[in-house]
Scaffold this motif. Sequence first.
Motif, PDB file in Angstrom:
ATOM      1  N   GLY A  54      -3.168   5.223   1.138  1.00  0.00           N
ATOM      2  CA  GLY A  54      -3.880   3.966   1.340  1.00  0.00           C
ATOM      3  C   GLY A  54      -4.184   3.233   0.052  1.00  0.00           C
ATOM      4  N   VAL A  65      -4.012  -7.360   4.486  1.00  0.00           N
ATOM      5  CA  VAL A  65      -4.280  -5.913   4.521  1.00  0.00           C
ATOM      6  C   VAL A  65      -4.149  -5.407   5.957  1.00  0.00           C
ATOM      7  N   PHE A 111       0.828  -1.202   0.000  1.00  0.00           N
ATOM      8  CA  PHE A 111       0.000   0.000   0.000  1.00  0.00           C
ATOM      9  C   PHE A 111       0.864   1.254   0.000  1.00  0.00           C
ATOM     10  N   TYR A 125      -1.082  -2.701   8.380  1.00  0.00           N
ATOM     11  CA  TYR A 125      -1.356  -1.590   9.296  1.00  0.00           C
ATOM     12  C   TYR A 125      -1.275  -2.027  10.765  1.00  0.00           C
ATOM     13  N   GLU A 158      -7.178   0.841   1.766  1.00  0.00           N
ATOM     14  CA  GLU A 158      -7.036  -0.148   2.833  1.00  0.00           C
ATOM     15  C   GLU A 158      -8.238  -0.139   3.765  1.00  0.00           C
ATOM     16  N   LEU A 194      -3.948   0.677  -2.875  1.00  0.00           N
ATOM     17  CA  LEU A 194      -3.392  -0.659  -3.049  1.00  0.00           C
ATOM     18  C   LEU A 194      -2.514  -0.651  -4.294  1.00  0.00           C
TER      19      LEU A 194
END
Length: 481
Positions: free
Chosen positions: A421, A471, A416, A475, A450, A423
């Motif tokens: 954010g 995903v 990412f 984060y 995301e 992709l």
Amino acid sequence: MADSYDVIIIGSGPGGYVTAVRAAQLGLKTAIVEREHLGGICLNWGCIPTKALLRSAEIMHYAEHAKNYGLKIDGTVSADTKAVVDRSRGVSARLNGGVGFLMKKNKVDVIWGEAKLTKPGEIVVGKPTKPAMQPQHPVPKGVKGEGTYTAKHIIVATGARPRALPGIEPDGKLIWTYFEAMIPQEMPKSLLVMGSGAIGIEFASFYRTMGVDVTVVEIMPQIMPVEDNEISTIAKKQLEKQGMKILLETKVTKVEKGANSITATLEGKDGKTQTITADRMISAVGVQCNFENLGLEALGVKIDRGAIVTDGYGRTNVPGVYAIGDVAGPPMLAHKAEHEGVICVEKIAGVPGVHALDKLKIPGCTYCQPQVASVGLTEAKAKEQGRDIRVGRFSFAANGKAIALGEDQGLIKTIFDKKTGELLGAHMVGAEVTELIQGFVVAMNLETTEEDLMHTVFPHPTLSEMMKESVLDAYGRALNA
């Protein structure tokens, strides 16, 4: 007087026949020219029959490991080479007939022969100037033949053929292309595969599962060079675990032919050489575009790096002449050709809102065991572009469905843009990832962030749950790892 059309497509592979169907749907009078077999290489000697072979290998693998699933198979599991090949050819023949049906259903004229552009808007169709690389299917009934044909728009979709290295040219007996590799009369005891792209690795995987002693030679530092390095490394370890030998940063410099074997001289990056003897060798060093003998040079159509130069809509520098698929350059994938053809003909027809082809959003799949699939930027490419990125990973070993399937070796990797954010890429290795990848392809086309993916509910228990976990991991929020 020459027969006249709105659109003539030269070549009936996936790009050509899909373009013809879409053109007919848009009300354009359409014809397609073919010289060998409806469906092109993909349906007859590529994508589809190879997957039939790989399916047989997959069943063989499960049978050999039945005890892992609490099952017992009495006796030895063995392959009937002729039956395996016959099944593959039967699958191909069925789809070949299906293309003929689609042409008839959509009222697309099929012209049988070899086309040459004589001037903008005109082609002359004659008999093929050389025999097909493999036996042709019977000429379909009701097709048109030799003659002069005109069209406002001519789309070249002639595909590509196996590339040969000087001095190591395939001979059809000891040194194979994918044509011969698809129809072995008997299984060799040993096989050398030169090149580890999708074609080379798929055949290496098939033959290894069938019990052949397989060695793969790759000049680059990783197998499947277009893939993310981390994914390729995992795939390599799994293939080697199955008994495949893989030599990286190594090239074949010479091949000597015996009565029923080859001896290849290999040179490593340090300049040291070694020899390897094998019953057969597959040359899988890429393909080259079929743009010769079409009259393109005389018309001034621009060719660069062995491919026809086009814009994002399939248009060449000569008005009324277009090119799609492999002949228009990489990525040389059937689904790219199909989509490219639809874009091209919709632009011709004036369909509103047609977007130019975005090659970054074209997925790639390799159907070895384990499977490999990807879309977008690799981690290395993203960093090369100066992107500030977040990378997420999730292992198959932490997924309930993968464990239940007995397929717990693999990885889902997502990349990412840290600021937006967005992709940027998704890369996978493991069971059924060639089916899973489309979820990320859709996400990229919808410009999903995301946050959108994190708030999407994935069904349980499925392999697809790993996509969300990857995903979340990017984060720092993975729930099952």
